[in-house]
Write a protein that holds these residues in place. Structure first.
Motif, PDB file in Angstrom:
ATOM      1  N   GLN A 148      -1.328  -5.198   2.362  1.00  0.00           N
ATOM      2  CA  GLN A 148      -0.865  -4.478   3.539  1.00  0.00           C
ATOM      3  C   GLN A 148      -0.710  -5.523   4.645  1.00  0.00           C
ATOM      4  OE1 GLN A 148      -3.530  -1.468   5.138  1.00  0.00           O
ATOM      5  NE2 GLN A 148      -1.763  -0.247   5.729  1.00  0.00           N
TER       6      GLN A 148
ATOM      7  N   ARG B 239       4.233  13.682 -10.156  1.00  0.00           N
ATOM      8  CA  ARG B 239       3.487  13.361  -8.941  1.00  0.00           C
ATOM      9  C   ARG B 239       3.724  11.920  -8.478  1.00  0.00           C
ATOM     10  NH1 ARG B 239      -2.055  14.020  -8.782  1.00  0.00           N
ATOM     11  NH2 ARG B 239      -1.589  13.780  -6.558  1.00  0.00           N
TER      12      ARG B 239
ATOM     13  N   THR C 220       2.705   9.972  -4.800  1.00  0.00           N
ATOM     14  CA  THR C 220       1.457   9.203  -4.817  1.00  0.00           C
ATOM     15  C   THR C 220       1.710   7.774  -4.366  1.00  0.00           C
ATOM     16  OG1 THR C 220       0.775  10.553  -6.691  1.00  0.00           O
ATOM     17  CG2 THR C 220      -0.547   8.588  -6.228  1.00  0.00           C
ATOM     18  N   ARG C 221       0.891   7.283  -3.436  1.00  0.00           N
ATOM     19  CA  ARG C 221       1.033   5.916  -2.948  1.00  0.00           C
ATOM     20  C   ARG C 221       0.203   4.969  -3.805  1.00  0.00           C
ATOM     21  NH1 ARG C 221      -2.022   6.050   1.241  1.00  0.00           N
ATOM     22  NH2 ARG C 221      -1.444   4.090   2.186  1.00  0.00           N
TER      23      ARG C 221
ATOM     24  N   GLY D 227      -1.521   2.597  -2.790  1.00  0.00           N
ATOM     25  CA  GLY D 227      -2.792   2.396  -2.094  1.00  0.00           C
ATOM     26  C   GLY D 227      -3.848   3.429  -2.452  1.00  0.00           C
ATOM     27  N   ASP D 228      -3.400   4.634  -2.873  1.00  0.00           N
ATOM     28  CA  ASP D 228      -4.362   5.676  -3.237  1.00  0.00           C
ATOM     29  C   ASP D 228      -5.062   5.361  -4.551  1.00  0.00           C
ATOM     30  OD1 ASP D 228      -3.427   6.995  -1.023  1.00  0.00           O
ATOM     31  OD2 ASP D 228      -2.004   8.239  -2.150  1.00  0.00           O
ATOM     32  N   LEU D 229      -4.414   4.540  -5.377  1.00  0.00           N
ATOM     33  CA  LEU D 229      -4.952   4.267  -6.710  1.00  0.00           C
ATOM     34  C   LEU D 229      -5.715   2.954  -6.775  1.00  0.00           C
ATOM     35  CD1 LEU D 229      -1.814   5.037  -8.922  1.00  0.00           C
ATOM     36  CD2 LEU D 229      -3.774   6.528  -8.552  1.00  0.00           C
TER      37      LEU D 229
ATOM     38  N   THR E 252       5.539   3.882  -3.412  1.00  0.00           N
ATOM     39  CA  THR E 252       5.195   5.024  -4.255  1.00  0.00           C
ATOM     40  C   THR E 252       4.989   4.517  -5.673  1.00  0.00           C
ATOM     41  OG1 THR E 252       7.468   5.500  -4.870  1.00  0.00           O
ATOM     42  CG2 THR E 252       6.625   6.577  -2.873  1.00  0.00           C
TER      43      THR E 252
ATOM     44  N   VAL F  54      -0.610   8.426 -13.685  1.00  0.00           N
ATOM     45  CA  VAL F  54      -0.207   9.482 -12.750  1.00  0.00           C
ATOM     46  C   VAL F  54       0.887  10.319 -13.427  1.00  0.00           C
ATOM     47  CG1 VAL F  54       0.808   9.964 -10.482  1.00  0.00           C
ATOM     48  CG2 VAL F  54      -0.714   7.991 -10.781  1.00  0.00           C
TER      49      VAL F  54
ATOM     50  N   VAL G  39       0.823  -1.207   0.000  1.00  0.00           N
ATOM     51  CA  VAL G  39       0.000   0.000   0.000  1.00  0.00           C
ATOM     52  C   VAL G  39       0.860   1.261   0.000  1.00  0.00           C
ATOM     53  CG1 VAL G  39      -1.659   1.315   1.378  1.00  0.00           C
ATOM     54  CG2 VAL G  39      -1.914  -1.153   1.159  1.00  0.00           C
ATOM     55  N   ASP G  40       1.970   1.214   0.774  1.00  0.00           N
ATOM     56  CA  ASP G  40       2.775   2.426   0.944  1.00  0.00           C
ATOM     57  C   ASP G  40       3.841   2.632  -0.126  1.00  0.00           C
ATOM     58  OD1 ASP G  40       1.395   3.317   3.191  1.00  0.00           O
ATOM     59  OD2 ASP G  40       2.492   1.911   4.473  1.00  0.00           O
TER      60      ASP G  40
END
Ligand SMILES: [Zn+2]
Length: 382
Positions: free
Chosen positions: A289, A309, A313-314, A316-318, A268, A305, A265-266
């Motif tokens: 995770q 950026r 950006t992680r 996990g955000d996507l 990049t 992305v 998740v973390d």
């Protein structure tokens, strides 16, 4: 069928309206307000007749809605999920995401709609009779609603798959012969035949060939359009059947792409892309995770992305969250998986064994396995 806006939710089923529905409403109201009502009551005030025409049109479409609700409630009763009901130019359609697994269930589900239309027709006939068949516009409204609902009930019982009558025919043949595929193919052929008959009759009307009285050429054009729509729907059903036949004995274990590369998740996006070599936009990564499956992310999503950026950006955000991904066991057949993905409105599923993601399946890959290449499969509805 795209819903352009949500009207209401009935029994937890979202009811929507497609823009094309307004054309149908305008056509029906116009026909009543400029033809049916003024011909019977030439001396009545025009605004009164328009108001009645609008009321009649709205009650008519409420009747169509009840027809679809009947299909949907029976489907629910048999544990078949109903995604939505949409009103559109040709009436209504309930997105019932699975076929019934038993012939008698299919029969009851298909017959429920026309039965509702016939019941409504009886109700309006009763209102017409109760008013003593008076020579008033309101009485004419009940009479028209009686006849139109009777017409809807009878027309839908035409043995033309995927119309209701075609489904009744299919389920009856299926129940008698036990052969689902052959029964469906016969019902689909009947559907296409019926569509061609409608188009031929429409063409004759358009050419003003008289059978019994004269017809409005516009009605002929309308029949041709309905025939084209029905033929398209029957052909889609044929395609759907091919997919079903090709995939329903194929376990996901044999079609899945196994061992999706893991990302945390973390991580990049920049780090994830640095590892993804050679670039392949169709490659999908599992996102985890602490050894727990969180979701999936495709390299296409990562590459979307902007480069400046990617450090911030992680992954996990996507990631498409696990809740949006249908979980399957490796023994699930590919057709069931495809249906489930359609129900969840997702195009990717995870294959999970003992709580661990061992692979994933994409909708496109399953269709390719059915020999359909990139063809878009038909969405089911009735
Ligand atoms: Zn129906």
């Amino acid at each position: 069928m795209r819903q352009n806006f949500r009207l209401a939710t009935v029994f937890g089923i979202p009811i929507g309206i497609n823009f094309s529905w307004f054309l149908a409403l305008a056509f029906v109201v116009g026909l009543l307000a400029t033809g049916v009502f003024p011909q019977a009551f030439p001396s009545h005030a025009r605004w009164v007749l328009w108001l009645l025409a609008l009321t009649t049109g709205l009650i008519f479409f409420a009747s169509i809605l009840l027809h679809e609700v009947a299909h949907s409630l029976i489907a629910r009763l048999f544990g078949i999920p109903v995604r939505s009901i949409t009103l559109f130019i040709f009436g209504g359609i309930a997105q019932i995401t699975k076929e019934a697994s038993r012939s008698w269930q299919e029969l009851v589900m298909a017959a429920a709609g026309p039965a509702t239309s016939i019941l409504l027709s009886g109700f309006f006939l009763g209102l017409w009779q109760a008013g003593g068949r008076a020579d008033t516009p309101v009485s004419l409204m009940w009479q028209w609603l009686w006849l139109i609902n009777l017409g809807v009930g009878i027309f839908n019982m035409a043995p033309a798959f995927p119309m209701d009558g075609g489904r009744v025919l299919r389920s009856a043949l299926w129940g008698i012969t036990g052969n689902y595929y052959r029964s469906t193919r016969i019902a689909i052929s009947m559907g296409r035949g019926f569509a061609y008959v409608l188009m031929a009759v429409g063409a004759l009307m358009l050419l003003r060939v008289s059978f019994f009285g004269t017809f409005d050429p516009f009605e002929g054009l309308w029949l041709i359009i309905i025939g084209l729509f029905l033929d398209g729907a029957a052909r889609s059903s044929g395609l759907q059947l091919r997919v079903q036949q090709a995939l329903n004995k194929l376990p996901l274990r044999d079609v899945m792409q196994s061992g999706p590369p893991e990302l945390a998740v973390d991580d990049t996006v920049a780090a994830a892309l640095a590892e993804a070599y050679p670039p392949d936009d169709s490659r999908v990564h599992a996102v985890g995770q602490d050894a727990r499956f969180v979701g999936l992310v495709s390299e296409h999503m990562l590459r979307s992305v902007p480069p400046d950026r990617r450090m911030a950006t992680r992954v996990g955000d996507l990631a498409l969250p696990a809740s949006r991904i249908a979980p399957f066991s490796p023994q699930t057949d590919a057709f069931t998986a495809l249906q489930e993905m359609e129900t969840r409105e997702t195009s990717v599923g995870a294959v999970v064994e003992n709580g661990v993601v061992i692979g994933f399946v994409r909708r496109e890959a399953l269709l390719a396995a059915a020999g359909l290449g990139a063809a878009t499969p038909p969405r089911r509805g009735r």
